[in-house]
Design an enzyme around this catalytic site. Structure first.
Site, PDB file in Angstrom:
ATOM      1  N   GLU A 265       1.944  -5.829  10.967  1.00 10.24           N
ATOM      2  CA  GLU A 265       1.200  -4.597  10.753  1.00 10.24           C
ATOM      3  C   GLU A 265       1.413  -3.757  11.991  1.00 10.24           C
ATOM      4  O   GLU A 265       1.272  -4.246  13.109  1.00 10.24           O
ATOM      5  CB  GLU A 265      -0.277  -4.900  10.553  1.00 10.24           C
ATOM      6  CG  GLU A 265      -1.113  -3.699  10.201  1.00 10.24           C
ATOM      7  CD  GLU A 265      -1.808  -3.846   8.854  1.00 10.24           C
ATOM      8  OE1 GLU A 265      -2.361  -2.851   8.400  1.00 10.24           O
ATOM      9  OE2 GLU A 265      -1.762  -4.928   8.271  1.00 10.24           O
TER      10      GLU A 265
ATOM     11  N   HIS B 132       3.392  -3.563   6.602  1.00 12.85           N
ATOM     12  CA  HIS B 132       2.257  -2.640   6.536  1.00 12.85           C
ATOM     13  C   HIS B 132       2.236  -1.784   7.793  1.00 12.85           C
ATOM     14  O   HIS B 132       2.840  -2.127   8.806  1.00 12.85           O
ATOM     15  CB  HIS B 132       0.930  -3.404   6.455  1.00 12.85           C
ATOM     16  CG  HIS B 132       0.736  -4.151   5.175  1.00 12.85           C
ATOM     17  ND1 HIS B 132      -0.059  -3.680   4.145  1.00 12.85           N
ATOM     18  CD2 HIS B 132       1.230  -5.341   4.760  1.00 12.85           C
ATOM     19  CE1 HIS B 132      -0.047  -4.544   3.148  1.00 12.85           C
ATOM     20  NE2 HIS B 132       0.734  -5.574   3.495  1.00 12.85           N
TER      21      HIS B 132
ATOM     22  N   GLU C 242       1.488   3.686   3.101  1.00 16.89           N
ATOM     23  CA  GLU C 242       1.926   3.147   4.386  1.00 16.89           C
ATOM     24  C   GLU C 242       3.451   3.245   4.415  1.00 16.89           C
ATOM     25  O   GLU C 242       4.162   2.365   3.947  1.00 16.89           O
ATOM     26  CB  GLU C 242       1.417   1.717   4.559  1.00 16.89           C
ATOM     27  CG  GLU C 242      -0.112   1.659   4.583  1.00 16.89           C
ATOM     28  CD  GLU C 242      -0.673   0.256   4.714  1.00 16.89           C
ATOM     29  OE1 GLU C 242       0.122  -0.692   4.915  1.00 16.89           O
ATOM     30  OE2 GLU C 242      -1.906   0.102   4.614  1.00 16.89           O
TER      31      GLU C 242
ATOM     32  N   HIS D  37       0.865  -1.181   0.000  1.00 18.73           N
ATOM     33  CA  HIS D  37       0.000   0.000   0.000  1.00 18.73           C
ATOM     34  C   HIS D  37       0.901   1.230   0.000  1.00 18.73           C
ATOM     35  O   HIS D  37       1.721   1.410   0.903  1.00 18.73           O
ATOM     36  CB  HIS D  37      -0.925  -0.010   1.223  1.00 18.73           C
ATOM     37  CG  HIS D  37      -1.907  -1.135   1.209  1.00 18.73           C
ATOM     38  ND1 HIS D  37      -2.195  -1.906   2.315  1.00 18.73           N
ATOM     39  CD2 HIS D  37      -2.673  -1.636   0.193  1.00 18.73           C
ATOM     40  CE1 HIS D  37      -3.094  -2.820   2.000  1.00 18.73           C
ATOM     41  NE2 HIS D  37      -3.396  -2.681   0.707  1.00 18.73           N
TER      42      HIS D  37
END
Length: 299
Positions: free
Chosen positions: A157, A121, A29, A26
């Site tokens: 994450e 992430h 991020e 992404h």
């Protein structure tokens, strides 16, 4: 059974010889993006015990600082998409890129695929350092998870961090997590784990995702009519009991959790999930027993 394995000896598993570290799946991020850029500056000299492939997954999105250009790359790695023919000029960029990544790091589930892939992430939710794996029988990933839980004392994450922003504490936590992962792999490969120690009391604390909860919405327009309640906001991985406040309607009414059991919410109010209709996810906490492992090279 696992108990019988634990009583006898460690489970022999192949060495982890090829690892992929990916950032920018992404493009907004930024912790993973900057960590990958930093790693790419350090050229391998051929003496490293583990081959590390460092990849910027979605460079176009990273350049634009957006989650994705046409479609979410993280939803493009289905088996059907990976095994499909090369994308045409009309295929979404991320679909074409997923097939390029599958060729580079895979093919998926093949003997040529990397042994371990760490996809970096960050999230706007208050998750701390959160490792996501998709099997409770993946002993390597669960051992790495336990290895990180011990020194960091945190529930790859990482959050909270606004999209399009990099925070030094979040970057440092991610960098430390990747280094601890590599340290464990090197110890495992070198055979420094005892092959005779029983694995009683060897557990990894995991949260098994059960379901997603959407925001309350208007029945006709489908526009959200409430936000996450202040008493729930930022309380990722804290027990949510039946009757606890869940949403605060814009009209002022409090909506409470109607579940029959206390569960653990996570990804609470994740900014990127508004489009996916997810206000938070609910999980059940588990202690997964894992066997001792040893490298197959150790005799």
């Amino acid at each position: 059974s696992l108990q019988e394995v634990c009583k006898s000896r460690a489970v022999a598993m192949p060495t982890v010889s090829r690892v992929a570290v990916c950032g920018g799946t992404h493009g907004n991020e930024l912790a993973g993006i900057y960590l990958v850029r930093e790693m790419l500056k350090k050229r391998a000299d051929g003496t490293e015990p583990v081959s590390v492939v460092t990849v910027m997954s979605n460079s176009r999105a990273a350049q634009l600082c957006v989650r994705y250009v046409e479609t979410d790359l993280n939803r493009c790695f289905t088996r059907a998409a990976s095994s499909g023919a090369a994308g045409s000029d009309t295929s979404p960029y991320e679909m074409i890129r997923s097939q390029e990544l599958n060729a580079l790091l895979g093919p998926k589930a093949s003997a040529q695929a990397v042994d371990l892939l760490c996809d970096l992430h960050n999230t706007t939710a208050n998750t701390g350092l959160c490792l996501i794996t998709y099997s409770d029988h993946d002993w390597i990933c669960l051992h790495i998870c336990k290895h990180l839980q011990a020194p960091m004392h945190k529930p790859m994450e990482i959050g909270p961090q606004p999209h399009g922003v990099v925070r030094s504490a979040i970057f440092s936590a991610m960098q430390e997590g990747v280094q601890l992962m590599m340290d464990w792999i090197c110890q495992f490969n070198s055979g420094r784990f005892s092959a005779t120690n029983p694995c009683r009391n060897l557990f990894a604390v995991c949260f098994h995702g059960l379901r997603n909860i959407d925001y309350p919405r208007d029945s006709e327009t489908h526009v959200i009519t409430a936000a996450v309640h202040p008493d729930l906001q930022d309380r990722d991985f804290c027990l949510l009991h039946p009757g606890d406040p869940m949403f605060l309607c814009f009209s002022g009414e409090t909506l409470r959790y109607r579940g029959k059991e206390a569960l653990y919410p996570f990804f609470i109010n994740e900014g990127a999930y508004y489009e996916k209709g997810v206000a938070l996810s609910l999980a059940r906490k588990r202690r997964v027993q894992i066997p001792s492992v040893r490298s197959e090279t150790l005799r």
